[in-house]
Design an enzyme around this catalytic site. Structure first.
Site, PDB file in Angstrom:
ATOM      1  N   GLU A 190      36.836  39.571  52.440  1.00 46.16           N
ATOM      2  CA  GLU A 190      36.165  38.832  51.262  1.00 46.16           C
ATOM      3  C   GLU A 190      35.103  40.107  50.528  1.00 46.16           C
ATOM      4  O   GLU A 190      34.025  40.344  50.465  1.00 46.16           O
ATOM      5  CB  GLU A 190      34.746  38.167  51.873  1.00 46.16           C
ATOM      6  CG  GLU A 190      35.110  36.921  52.528  1.00 46.16           C
ATOM      7  CD  GLU A 190      34.201  35.815  53.018  1.00 46.16           C
ATOM      8  OE1 GLU A 190      33.060  36.094  52.938  1.00 46.16           O
ATOM      9  OE2 GLU A 190      34.657  34.739  53.501  1.00 46.16           O
ATOM     10  N   GLU A 322      40.117  31.972  56.536  1.00 49.12           N
ATOM     11  CA  GLU A 322      38.821  31.529  57.278  1.00 49.12           C
ATOM     12  C   GLU A 322      38.644  30.119  56.667  1.00 49.12           C
ATOM     13  O   GLU A 322      38.622  29.831  55.684  1.00 49.12           O
ATOM     14  CB  GLU A 322      37.795  32.306  57.027  1.00 49.12           C
ATOM     15  CG  GLU A 322      37.855  33.662  57.851  1.00 49.12           C
ATOM     16  CD  GLU A 322      36.410  34.273  57.614  1.00 49.12           C
ATOM     17  OE1 GLU A 322      35.381  33.941  57.253  1.00 49.12           O
ATOM     18  OE2 GLU A 322      36.531  35.781  57.609  1.00 49.12           O
TER      19      GLU A 322
END
Length: 322
Positions: A190, A322
């Site tokens: 991320e 995720e």
């Protein structure tokens, strides 16, 4: 969501939710995971990746130093559980944000060793050896975008990053080259977490003016140009040692991997090459995350649970990391 053979679900921290598979091949052969168009291939067959995002046992302190004897039995137990549940892939974090590894000179900011006692490379190799026993593919995530200044030094300064590439990354890629349990390298988790909102640039790859991405939840430190350069240089370094290795990034949301919906694919080959200048420093597939809004329990309209893979108009596989 309509799932295709280019999508898989990874769920965090020891709890695995497995998706019903239309195509499934256990990853136990001499062949490595490869990409063909928008599909993953193994043993000359399409394979649907399904598994979990273990992330870590002790954040940033699992490999190197003397951490691994504590880490290994706990990770191995998760490999066993995944095998029993029918899964075939596990995403595991390695450095996190320079919590312990690599070893960095605190004065200069340059990487001087993988760790303090020469165990890091062997620990990661043993991790893959252990995964192979259970027919599990590992996606090692090198970094997680956070606030640690040691990590920020590597993103800011290409000379410091090159010290990491030369002393840690290339030796690691050499040690793991051809390993049957190596699914892919995930360069960073991320990156959007430490990006600047409304960053001004004449190139659409790097400009975020007027678009509320929701980025910068760990702080506004970098623009896309710096972050994509960080990714491009490491991807190219891995492929220079191991041309058959797959590379991806743990991307925050589906909206930044598409040129449709009035958006810009920040992780396109073109954007990555503009940022870092390395032709080979691109991604082999997109690993996108998907979380619901904590208040309304709704997913973003461009998120992976609102679309099937073809909606994004990309020519590479997409996984839900995720």
């Amino acid at each position: 969501m309509k799932m295709t053979s280019s999508l898989f679900g990874l769920v965090s921290m020891n709890v695995f939710v497995l998706i019903v598979l239309t195509v499934f091949v256990q990853p136990a052969s001499s062949n490595r995971l490869t990409v063909s168009g928008t599909s993953f291939m193994l043993n000359n067959n399409k394979v649907f990746l399904s598994g979990g995002n273990l992330a870590w046992i002790n954040y940033g302190c699992d490999y190197g130093y003397d951490f691994y004897p504590n880490t290994k039995p706990k990770v191995e137990e998760q490999f066993k559980l995944m095998k029993q549940a029918g899964g075939n892939t596990m995403r595991i974090w390695i450095h996190c944000e320079c919590v312990s590894s690599p070893l960095i000179n605190e004065t200069s900011g340059y990487v001087i060793a993988p760790d303090n006692n020469g165990k890091f490379l062997g620990d990661v190799k043993d991790l893959l050896d252990t995964a192979e026993k259970y027919d599990i593919l590992v996606i090692p995530t090198l970094w997680s975008a956070g606030k640690h200044p040691r990590l920020h030094g590597l993103i800011n300064d290409t000379k410091k990053l090159q010290s990491y590439i030369d002393i840690v990354l290339k030796p690691l890629a050499t040690k793991l080259k051809g390993h049957k349990a190596l699914g892919a390298y995930d360069i960073c988790n991320e990156p959007e977490g430490i990006l600047i909102r409304h960053s001004v640039d004449t190139d659409p790859c790097f400009d975020t003016r007027g678009v509320n991405f929701g980025i910068g939840w760990h702080g506004a430190f970098f623009d896309y140009k710096h972050m994509l350069r960080f990714i491009n240089l490491q991807s190219a370094a891995i492929k220079s040692v191991d041309p058959g290795a797959l590379v991806t990034v743990g991307i925050w949301e589906g909206k930044v991997i598409t040129d449709k919906f009035n958006m810009v694919n920040r992780y396109s080959d073109d954007c990555l090459r503009k940022a870092g200048g390395k032709k080979e420093g691109v991604l082999d597939f997109y690993s996108v995350h998907g979380y619901s809004n904590a208040i309304g329990q709704t997913f973003d309209s461009l998120g992976v649970f609102k679309h099937s893979a073809p909606d994004y108009g990309v020519n590479k596989p997409i996984v839900v990391g995720e």
